[in-house]
Scaffold this motif. Structure first.
Motif, PDB file in Angstrom:
ATOM      1  N   GLU A  81       1.002  -1.357   0.032  1.00 27.71           N
ATOM      2  CA  GLU A  81       0.067  -0.084   0.002  1.00 27.71           C
ATOM      3  C   GLU A  81       0.871   1.188  -0.061  1.00 27.71           C
ATOM      4  O   GLU A  81       0.455   2.175  -0.759  1.00 27.71           O
ATOM      5  N   ALA A  82       1.877   1.174   0.800  1.00 33.07           N
ATOM      6  CA  ALA A  82       2.883   2.299   0.802  1.00 33.07           C
ATOM      7  C   ALA A  82       3.462   2.716  -0.426  1.00 33.07           C
ATOM      8  O   ALA A  82       3.565   3.882  -0.929  1.00 33.07           O
ATOM      9  N   MET A  83       3.898   1.667  -1.171  1.00 31.35           N
ATOM     10  CA  MET A  83       4.407   1.715  -2.673  1.00 31.35           C
ATOM     11  C   MET A  83       3.374   2.390  -3.717  1.00 31.35           C
ATOM     12  O   MET A  83       3.791   3.361  -4.306  1.00 31.35           O
ATOM     13  N   LEU A  84       2.064   1.849  -3.627  1.00 31.10           N
ATOM     14  CA  LEU A  84       1.128   2.022  -4.661  1.00 31.10           C
ATOM     15  C   LEU A  84       0.575   3.490  -4.185  1.00 31.10           C
ATOM     16  O   LEU A  84       0.113   4.411  -5.158  1.00 31.10           O
ATOM     17  N   ALA A  85       0.490   3.866  -2.963  1.00 28.07           N
ATOM     18  CA  ALA A  85       0.037   5.232  -2.544  1.00 28.07           C
ATOM     19  C   ALA A  85       1.117   6.283  -2.781  1.00 28.07           C
ATOM     20  O   ALA A  85       0.570   7.392  -3.085  1.00 28.07           O
TER      21      ALA A  85
END
Length: 324
Positions: A81-85
């Protein structure tokens, strides 16, 4: 029958800036700014070590700082999630392929589509192992372990790390009709004190954690789960060699990116990882803890991930589909 439980990683978040700008910039356009390398691993783990070593080399190649950011928890979901956000094109994930191949089988719902994450490059083979406490006398092989479990039902305490190790343990217990007690830890490092003290009898986890213990007699390693023996301890047999194919787990560490990343950037990242994987200092540091540096371009790495996904899906089907 084993009771599968969810394991959650809960560690403080730390940042790490690796390397100084160097003369070997791979591209004048990417990266244009510092790069974030998020990882689902806890600080001090074998995955964390590999991420930091690669970050040093990538920073030198790109002439940009590379910041390693541990984002443990929720079977790797938090890191993804951190990467995609981020949505700025300069945040990647360094971690086990199991985040894409096993986590979707363990969790009924995901806050992201696994298709939105693309494999960019294999980075290393992380050797995984089956270790036992010295308190278990008379056990030197997996066959001995099975016999002990059958003769003393309900007395063995066993813990497994995240991802494929969880499914492999379930398959092992089912195949040999074992009745064991499962212990739940937030991460494999937290299981080490109990293993040494004899409160935990068996641990399926990274070899890097237990190899130092084995060298001074505080644990015994029965096997590695990878397809081949580890160069760090070639005397340790594989699970296949001992006749337990259901325990085979390939520890696959790689670099992943968002699906919207341009093809040129993907290629540049893969080339930089491949160059780093050949650095003698990096190779030796990883080898010392039972990790083998290996690179693979996006297409080949993607095919590897697909094969692992199909394998774990078939294992999960044996246990009735999703395990949660």
């Amino acid at each position: 029958m084993i009771a599968l439980t969810r394991r959650h990683l809960a560690f403080g978040l730390t940042g790490f800036v690796a390397g100084l700008p160097g003369p070997q910039a791979l591209s004048a356009t990417w990266p244009e700014r510092p790069v974030r390398l998020v990882t689902p691993a806890a600080p001090g783990s074998s995955t964390d070590l590999a991420a930091r070593l690669y970050a040093e080399r990538l920073a030198a190649t790109w002439a940009q700082p590379v910041m390693v950011e541990p984002k443990p928890g929720a079977d790797g979901v938090i890191a993804v999630e951190a990467m995609l956000a981020a949505r700025e094109g300069h945040t990647l994930m360094f971690g086990p392929a199991g985040v894409l191949t096993v986590t979707p089988l363990l969790r009924e719902r995901l806050p992201f589509d696994p298709k939105d994450v693309v494999p960019l490059s294999l980075a290393a083979s992380d050797f995984l192992s089956i270790a036992i406490s010295p308190a278990l006398a008379g056990i030197s092989t997996l066959r001995d372990l099975v016999r002990a479990g059958q003769e003393r039902p309900g007395t063995l305490n066993i813990a497994a790390g995240l991802g494929g190790l969880t499914l492999a343990l379930a398959a092992f217990v089912r195949a040999h009709r074992l009745e064991v007690m499962t212990a739940s830890y937030r991460s494999p490092p937290e299981a080490i004190p109990d293993l040494v003290a004899g409160r935990l009898h068996v641990l399926l986890g990274p070899l890097a954690l237990v190899l130092p213990l084995a060298r001074d007699g505080r644990a015994r390693v029965l096997a590695v789960t990878n397809p081949e023996r580890t160069p760090a301890a070639p005397q340790i047999p594989t699970v296949i060699e001992q006749g337990f194919p259901e325990l085979e787990v390939e520890g696959t560490l790689g670099v992943f990116g968002p699906g919207a990343m341009p093809a040129e950037a993907r290629t540049q990242i893969a080339e930089a990882v491949s160059r780093a994987a050949l650095e003698p200092a990096l190779v030796e540091r990883l080898r010392a803890v039972g990790i083998v540096a290996r690179a693979e371009p996006p297409d080949a790495f993607g095919q590897r991930v697909d094969r692992q996904r199909a394998h774990w899906a078939s294992v999960a089907r044996v246990h009735g589909g999703r395990l949660q």
